[in-house]
Design an enzyme around this catalytic site. Structure first.
Site, PDB file in Angstrom:
ATOM      1  N   LYS A  92       9.003  19.042  10.615  1.00 24.69           N
ATOM      2  CA  LYS A  92       7.623  19.280  10.014  1.00 24.69           C
ATOM      3  C   LYS A  92       6.947  20.534  11.030  1.00 24.69           C
ATOM      4  CE  LYS A  92       6.710  14.840   8.359  1.00 24.69           C
ATOM      5  NZ  LYS A  92       5.928  13.588   8.138  1.00 24.69           N
ATOM      6  N   LYS A 146      15.056  13.410  -3.398  1.00 27.14           N
ATOM      7  CA  LYS A 146      14.442  12.144  -3.201  1.00 27.14           C
ATOM      8  C   LYS A 146      13.370  12.117  -3.743  1.00 27.14           C
ATOM      9  CE  LYS A 146      13.727   8.701   0.449  1.00 27.14           C
ATOM     10  NZ  LYS A 146      13.548   8.421   1.922  1.00 27.14           N
ATOM     11  N   LYS A 189       6.002  10.793  -3.274  1.00 20.84           N
ATOM     12  CA  LYS A 189       4.637  10.488  -3.887  1.00 20.84           C
ATOM     13  C   LYS A 189       4.077  12.120  -3.647  1.00 20.84           C
ATOM     14  CE  LYS A 189       3.499   7.431  -0.843  1.00 20.84           C
ATOM     15  NZ  LYS A 189       4.810   6.766  -0.366  1.00 20.84           N
TER      16      LYS A 189
END
Length: 334
Positions: free
Chosen positions: A114, A197, A200
């Site tokens: 990240k 994958k 959301k």
């Protein structure tokens, strides 16, 4: 005989959990809560590592807890609480951060991914220390078993290292937990992009199945799921990712083995197969959705349940924290 203790949790990161959360976590948790002294948390403090709207975060926290209960995580069988309702979590995290190496924390894969993607200036210290707070979550309850996905395995390994390091320096204090990794075959992929994958945060929400969506919406998404031109219902993750993904979903929901499902749909084509998947998902989600919506319609009762369980969790967590404070030499308030 005393039951072994289990801890796990999920962030309140969306209005609704999706089928990957349900199959990968909630179904597993539901089956474990009679075998273990189980602690399940809505980890709202972890959610603060990215910007949050305060009102939305409170709502998402309630909605996530309601979905836990709707899925069968019962507050009378397990200790289900909101992480921030137990102040020992951030308190222990601070103590553990003082025995965590900077390089050790920097090697955590999720932080590296990240921070490299978004840059150092937009990456918070909270994200850097996220695994230390996760270690505190686990160690506070003298946890034996932590069911996690493969992507969290490294964090549980850090938790074990910190427990052993603390015990070595200050005396036996923490139980050293073991990770239980879900099988790779239970990983759920996007219906429209079955090599990625299910998430959301997907750009195309037609590939994501949400627990709280109307049944007709989820059925339509399944009927429009990407497959291939072969027409054969067969598991082959490399050559037939879309069909394989639907097979995994149907197998996980029904408890049937994939070869048996392949035999059932041999020569029948994708239409019948998708209808069966849609029916299974809708039937599984319906009671979960109804119970969650019922709880969300009565937030005072939901808050009461969470408060009762937070008191249970705090009683255990505070005992551990007091022992830690004594071991490291902090002066007790008189």
């Amino acid at each position: 005989m005393e039951k072994a203790r289990l801890y796990s949790g999920m962030q309140p990161s969306a209005d609704s959990l999706q089928i990957g959360n349900y199959i990968g976590a909630l179904m597993q948790w539901r089956g474990l809560q009679d075998s273990y002294d189980a602690y399940f948390s809505v980890v709202d403090l972890h959610a603060l590592t990215v910007p949050q709207d305060p009102a939305e975060l409170r709502e998402k926290t309630r909605r996530t807890a309601a979905q836990y209960i709707g899925a069968g995580i019962e507050p009378t069988r397990s200790t289900l609480y909101v992480q921030s309702h137990v102040s020992a979590h951030p308190e222990l995290a601070w103590i553990l951060s003082t025995i965590t190496g900077f390089g050790e924390a920097g090697r955590m894969t999720q932080f590296k991914d990240k921070s490299s993607r978004y840059g150092a200036d937009t990456t918070s210290v909270g994200l850097f220390t996220y695994p230390v707070l996760m270690a505190a979550d686990i160690l506070l309850y003298q946890t034996d078993v932590v069911p996690v996905g493969e992507d969290q395995k490294q964090h549980v390994e850090l938790t074990r290292d910190l427990a052993e390091r603390f015990n070595s320096r200050f005396g036996e204090t923490f139980r050293v937990p073991n990770a239980v990794i879900q099988q790779d075959t239970a990983r759920i992929y996007d219906l429209q992009n079955p090599t990625s994958k299910m998430s959301k945060s997907s750009d195309n929400q037609s590939g994501v199945l949400y627990l709280l969506d109307e049944p007709s919406v989820n059925a339509k998404k399944i009927m429009r799921a990407v497959t291939d031109n072969d027409g054969t219902v067969r598991f082959d993750r490399a050559e037939k990712p879309g069909v394989s993904n639907l097979l995994v979903i149907l197998s996980a929901i029904t408890g049937r083995q994939i070869p048996a499902i392949e035999d059932e749909f041999a020569g029948r084509g994708y239409g019948d197969f998708k209808k069966a998947v849609a029916e299974a998902v809708v039937n599984e989600f319906e009671p979960v959705r109804n119970k969650a919506l019922e709880l969300m319609a009565d937030p005072a009762e939901l808050d009461r349940l969470l408060a009762v369980n937070a008191d249970k969790a705090a009683a255990v967590a505070n005992e551990t924290l007091a022992n830690v404070y004594d071991r490291v030499g902090l002066l007790r308030r008189r």
